[in-house]
Design a protein around this motif. Structure first.
Motif, PDB file in Angstrom:
ATOM      1  N   ILE A  90      32.641  17.180  71.836  1.00 36.00           N
ATOM      2  CA  ILE A  90      31.542  17.007  70.899  1.00 36.00           C
ATOM      3  C   ILE A  90      31.676  15.668  70.186  1.00 36.00           C
ATOM      4  CG2 ILE A  90      31.297  19.489  70.539  1.00 36.00           C
ATOM      5  CD1 ILE A  90      32.611  19.083  67.770  1.00 36.00           C
ATOM      6  N   ARG A  91      30.588  15.264  69.587  1.00 36.70           N
ATOM      7  CA  ARG A  91      30.530  14.023  68.790  1.00 36.70           C
ATOM      8  C   ARG A  91      29.892  14.376  67.456  1.00 36.70           C
ATOM      9  NH1 ARG A  91      29.368  10.290  65.974  1.00 36.70           N
ATOM     10  NH2 ARG A  91      28.498   8.264  66.562  1.00 36.70           N
ATOM     11  N   TYR A  92      30.648  14.155  66.360  1.00 37.30           N
ATOM     12  CA  TYR A  92      30.120  14.485  65.042  1.00 37.30           C
ATOM     13  C   TYR A  92      30.561  13.440  64.017  1.00 37.30           C
ATOM     14  CZ  TYR A  92      34.742  16.497  63.836  1.00 37.30           C
ATOM     15  OH  TYR A  92      36.080  16.675  63.591  1.00 37.30           O
ATOM     16  N   ALA A 141      32.800   8.233  63.028  1.00 38.18           N
ATOM     17  CA  ALA A 141      32.300   8.848  64.255  1.00 38.18           C
ATOM     18  C   ALA A 141      33.491   9.492  64.965  1.00 38.18           C
ATOM     19  CB  ALA A 141      31.657   7.791  65.145  1.00 38.18           C
ATOM     20  N   ILE A 142      33.384  10.782  65.201  1.00 36.18           N
ATOM     21  CA  ILE A 142      34.479  11.546  65.797  1.00 36.18           C
ATOM     22  C   ILE A 142      34.095  12.005  67.205  1.00 36.18           C
ATOM     23  CG2 ILE A 142      35.954  13.592  65.601  1.00 36.18           C
ATOM     24  CD1 ILE A 142      36.457  11.605  63.375  1.00 36.18           C
ATOM     25  N   LEU A 174      39.018  10.339  69.404  1.00 38.06           N
ATOM     26  CA  LEU A 174      38.614   9.006  68.985  1.00 38.06           C
ATOM     27  C   LEU A 174      37.975   9.078  67.604  1.00 38.06           C
ATOM     28  CD1 LEU A 174      38.199   5.993  69.892  1.00 38.06           C
ATOM     29  CD2 LEU A 174      35.946   6.683  70.714  1.00 38.06           C
ATOM     30  N   THR A 175      38.338   8.147  66.733  1.00 32.72           N
ATOM     31  CA  THR A 175      37.753   8.023  65.401  1.00 32.72           C
ATOM     32  C   THR A 175      37.326   6.577  65.205  1.00 32.72           C
ATOM     33  OG1 THR A 175      39.188   9.766  64.505  1.00 32.72           O
ATOM     34  CG2 THR A 175      38.109   8.297  62.925  1.00 32.72           C
ATOM     35  N   VAL A 176      36.060   6.361  64.902  1.00 34.71           N
ATOM     36  CA  VAL A 176      35.524   5.009  64.700  1.00 34.71           C
ATOM     37  C   VAL A 176      34.872   4.958  63.327  1.00 34.71           C
ATOM     38  CG1 VAL A 176      33.976   3.207  65.560  1.00 34.71           C
ATOM     39  CG2 VAL A 176      35.096   4.765  67.176  1.00 34.71           C
ATOM     40  N   LEU A 205      34.218  -1.248  68.767  1.00 35.37           N
ATOM     41  CA  LEU A 205      33.605  -0.210  69.600  1.00 35.37           C
ATOM     42  C   LEU A 205      32.166   0.068  69.197  1.00 35.37           C
ATOM     43  CD1 LEU A 205      36.525   2.383  69.906  1.00 35.37           C
ATOM     44  CD2 LEU A 205      36.015   0.402  71.326  1.00 35.37           C
ATOM     45  N   LEU A 206      31.734  -0.445  68.034  1.00 42.00           N
ATOM     46  CA  LEU A 206      30.374  -0.227  67.581  1.00 42.00           C
ATOM     47  C   LEU A 206      29.401  -1.053  68.409  1.00 42.00           C
ATOM     48  CD1 LEU A 206      30.966  -0.245  63.727  1.00 42.00           C
ATOM     49  CD2 LEU A 206      30.531   1.744  65.177  1.00 42.00           C
ATOM     50  N   GLY A 207      28.181  -0.512  68.596  1.00 46.79           N
ATOM     51  CA  GLY A 207      27.161  -1.207  69.373  1.00 46.79           C
ATOM     52  C   GLY A 207      27.457  -1.235  70.855  1.00 46.79           C
ATOM     53  N   ALA A 208      28.152  -0.217  71.345  1.00 45.83           N
ATOM     54  CA  ALA A 208      28.608  -0.254  72.741  1.00 45.83           C
ATOM     55  C   ALA A 208      28.568   1.132  73.367  1.00 45.83           C
ATOM     56  CB  ALA A 208      30.028  -0.813  72.818  1.00 45.83           C
ATOM     57  N   MET A 209      28.574   1.154  74.706  1.00 45.80           N
ATOM     58  CA  MET A 209      28.834   2.367  75.454  1.00 45.80           C
ATOM     59  C   MET A 209      30.293   2.321  75.899  1.00 45.80           C
ATOM     60  SD  MET A 209      27.090   3.946  78.901  1.00 45.80           S
ATOM     61  CE  MET A 209      25.784   4.763  77.996  1.00 45.80           C
TER      62      MET A 209
END
Length: 822
Positions: free
Chosen positions: A402-404, A428-429, A454-456, A509-513
């Motif tokens: 999941i992404r939360y 972003a988790i 992953l944590t951003v 990692l922001l603005g990316a796939m």
């Protein structure tokens, strides 16, 4: 978005001799507004005035119009940039495109003054209001109301605003729309406001508006007549008639105060489509009067018309929306476990994953992570539970991801933005969970099994992306937005997303796939393995990045069904002008913040694309549209690869969130191959081609390749109007159930039509959900959401009589009723 901090400073305002009130001093006061000229409600204008020097930092903020009940807001203008003149008393003139046709001299809007995004609806002119507020509606700086309007929205921020902002009694009359008068603030700058009723009055004569360049424009009576397409700006008109003579079809007042002209022929031609209006390439020697009926249109060369390419005249594809689940809060996506169970899993933004089994929405959530998330905003929020995907081997290993959004504290590398109404500081988790026991039958996950992969850090509440999915290569793909705010932080003072913005920064990692391996032995210091063929492995750049240059890649999918080629289709939400759909290639740079869509982008003037910019190495979208024509936020979808609706096979189904932050979402499609590949078209929605009438929040796909739409009547993640519909192509190839009963079958019966013994023969098309539905029907008053049929016609109507029918058995699809005679 640190410029938002410049919107207000503290001040103390005295009312009378004994009362001291803490207020908020706002840079822009509303000075005058007009809702139309001589009944032309497309000619509107709003004038703001700077209250003191250097108060031109008005972005990001917006003006919205509200109806008489203080509901159904419409964005009139969204300030994407400041204005250049910071002198006290300078005006900002916000005018509709047609307003110029009613001014003398002809209106020329200063380069950085915005044109109205939408008009104040004509129905709001008798009673309504305008609010000037933060760009997401968290703080309202002032409100001007008229005609007895009430108000039910937020009242945060000042209620006095010195010159306006009062939430009390409105100006008594309607907004001027039938004369040249404007509603004008009658007190001097700096005078405290008491109520709209006391502080506003109609101008005594013709309204005079002033723009930021200091030019004044007087509104004129009788400046235009019915027509279209004459050049309003240059006034090039060749027929020496006066403006009063320009009354017929094909004529329009030219804008030069003296003449009118025969209109450019394509604009005056009859209904039709696809004839070349620019070159006038039309081969049949017929006159304009002969160009009638479908398949023909006046050609544009002044004399001929042509038969149109039949493909241009093809009607839009028709779809049905079959209800699958309702009573949700804010559904964002639908997916499946790939385990043969036939279950659907719905991601609800408020932190719940809900299960639909055998056509029934189960009461107990599959997973609840709401306690792990920040409190979501009541007006609008892009945080929450945003995505879910199952491991390709879920049936045997019970793993899903999941992404939360989770709360966080500020960090040096990505500090929290605390200047906005909704700071939104969060992380972003990406997390892994699993199900105990038999994954194919267990409908409740193990809530204690979380493994954070992953944590951003995210500085603002919006532009979170949020989707994740396994590709055909078995690797996990995750989409992240640029961190939020506007202009990728480059217009903020100081900049908030770094020197180049996050979209073009390959070290964030922001603005990316992203692409990671959740099955291999994790790399040192990570909870996953980096695929060795990721584009930046072994060189400068974050190893997780698969592609970059995105603003808000909210939804993506793989075309990996039967006949698909595995391409990644992604909808990237634009800022002010363009929305785009991309096909994502490994290592690709999709341009943000250098470009918006396929157009150059200037963060300091975001609504006016520069003519030139650096484009080397940037990948164009495969399809784009302007927000003015298609909506405010593209919602990526799926290439249809199901078997139920053969007419949809190979078409990419996607849509747009809303045209005005209300229930005005739209569902689009384009072909992925052939001569019309990537040409955006809008579905006709059965049975009456009515608007969707809902906010579109996402799409989904089941194990059979059928596509679903996630909707709500509510903009924020609140309420209970969330619903999921299955998209069905209509008409389609007849199919049968395993027992031989036809699917999508018409059945007939008699329905009482009123009066003694009167009956109307009705055919009902039953669209089957899952296996079979009962043939039991009723005209019960259950919720209208059960059906997409039109309301019953009045007794005097000549149109076929329709009743809203719904299925009384466990079938949850809609039915279409049509009259076959008395």
């Amino acid at each position: 978005m640190s410029t938002r901090a410049a919107l207000c400073i503290s001040a103390v305002v005295l009312f009378g001799s004994a009362t001291t009130t803490q207020a908020t001093f706002h840079f822009m006061k509303i000075e005058q507004v007009i809702g139309g000229v001589n009944g032309d409600t497309t000619a509107q204008a709003i004038q703001l005035q700077m209250r003191s020097g250097f108060q031109n930092f008005i972005a990001p903020s917006r003006i919205r119009a509200w109806d008489a009940a203080g509901m159904n807001p419409i964005v009139i203008v969204d300030f994407g940039s400041t204005v250049p003149n910071g002198t006290a008393g300078s005006r900002v003139l916000i005018a509709s495109a047609n307003f110029a046709n009613h001014t003398s001299p002809p209106l020329t809007v200063h380069a950085t003054e915005p044109t109205m995004t939408n008009l104040i609806p004509a129905s709001y002119l008798a009673a309504g209001s305008l609010t000037f507020e933060t760009d997401s509606g968290g703080i309202i700086y002032w409100r001007l109301s008229w005609g007895g309007a009430s108000y039910t929205g937020s009242t945060t921020g000042s209620i006095t605003n010195d010159d306006d902002g009062d939430f009390g009694p409105p100006f008594a009359g309607p907004l001027p729309s039938s004369t040249t008068q404007a509603l004008l603030f009658k007190n001097a700058a700096g005078v405290g406001s008491t109520t709209n009723a006391a502080d506003y009055a109609l101008t005594a004569g013709a309204a005079i508006f002033t723009n930021n360049a200091g030019d004044a424009f007087t509104v004129q009576e009788g400046a235009e007549t019915t027509g279209a397409c004459c050049d309003d700006l240059t006034g090039i008109c060749t027929d020496s008639r006066t403006s009063d003579a320009c009354t017929g079809d094909g004529f329009r007042y030219g804008g030069d105060d003296s003449t009118c002209a025969t209109i450019d022929p394509p604009c005056a031609g009859p209904a039709g489509a696809c004839c070349d209006e620019n070159t006038g390439d039309c081969t049949e020697g017929e006159t304009q009067a002969d160009c009638e009926g479908a398949g023909a249109r006046y050609g544009g060369d002044g004399s001929t018309c042509a038969t149109i390419d039949p493909s241009c005249e093809a009607p839009p594809l028709e779809i049905g929306l079959e209800l699958v689940a309702e009573g949700l809060v804010s559904p964002l996506s639908v997916t499946h476990a790939g385990d043969g169970s036939g279950r659907l899993f719905i991601v609800d933004q408020v932190g719940l994953i809900r299960v639909v089994e055998n056509g029934v929405l189960l009461a107990t959530p599959f997973l609840d992570v709401s306690a792990k998330m920040p409190v979501l905003g009541e007006v609008f929020d892009e945080r929450g539970l945003l995505g879910m995907t199952f491991h390709p081997d879920y049936a045997s290993n019970g793993r899903f991801f999941i992404r939360y959004s989770a709360p966080r504290s500020s960090t040096g590398s990505e500090p929290c933005d605390v200047t906005t109404f909704n700071p939104g500081c969060h992380a972003a988790i990406v997390a892994e969970y699993h199900v105990a026991g038999d994954p194919t039958t267990n409908n409740v996950a193990d809530a204690t099994s979380e493994i954070i992969l992953l944590t951003v850090a995210e500085p603002q509440f919006n532009h979170n992306g949020g989707d994740l999915a396994f590709g055909p290569d078995g690797l996990l793909y995750v989409a992240l937005g640029d961190g939020g705010g506007a202009n990728d932080g480059l217009a903020d003072i100081p900049v908030t997303h770094g020197e180049f913005g996050n979209g073009q920064n390959i070290e964030t990692l922001l603005g990316a796939m992203l692409r990671i391996d959740v099955d291999g032995t994790p790399d040192m210091g990570l909870a996953y393995k980096i695929p060795l063929d990721n584009p930046f492995v072994g060189m400068t750049g974050a190893d997780e990045i698969y592609a970059y240059g995105f603003r808000n890649p909210y939804r993506f999918s793989f075309d990996d069904g039967p006949g698909g080629d595995g391409s990644i289709y992604l909808g990237d939400v634009g800022q002010d002008v363009f929305e785009e759909v991309d096909i994502v290639d490994q290592g690709g740079n999709y341009g943000w913040v250098l470009r918006e869509g396929a157009h150059c982008f200037d963060p300091f003037n975001p609504k006016t694309p520069p003519v030139e910019c650096e484009t080397a190495g940037l990948i164009d979208p495969v399809s784009e549209y302007t927000q003015a024509e298609g909506g405010l936020s593209v919602i990526g979808g799926f290439v249809y690869r199901g078997a139920e609706s053969t007419r949809l096979v190979g078409k990419y189904i996607f849509g747009d969130f809303s045209a005005d932050f209300g229930p005005t979402g739209r569902i689009y499609y384009f072909d992925t191959t052939g001569p019309e590949a990537f040409v955006r078209k809008e579905f006709a929605i059965a049975p009456d081609d009515a608007p969707l009438g809902l906010v579109l929040k996402g799409f989904g796909e089941d194990a059979d390749g059928e596509v679903y739409a996630c909707t709500s009547l509510d903009l924020p993640p609140s309420g209970s109007s969330g619903a999921v519909y299955r998209i069905v192509g209509i008409p389609d190839t007849p199919q049968t159930e395993p027992d031989g009963v036809p699917k999508n079958r018409f059945i007939s019966f008699a329905l009482p039509a009123g009066g003694a013994g009167a009956e109307t023969a009705i055919e009902v098309q039953l669209l089957t959900l899952n296996r079979r539905c009962s043939q039991a029907f009723s005209t019960s008053s259950s919720p209208a959401r059960k059906t997409r049929s039109a309301p019953a016609a009045s007794a005097t109507s000549r149109s076929p009589r329709k009743k809203a029918l719904f299925v009384t058995s466990t079938c949850t699809r809609f039915v279409t009723a049509r009259s076959t005679g008395a």
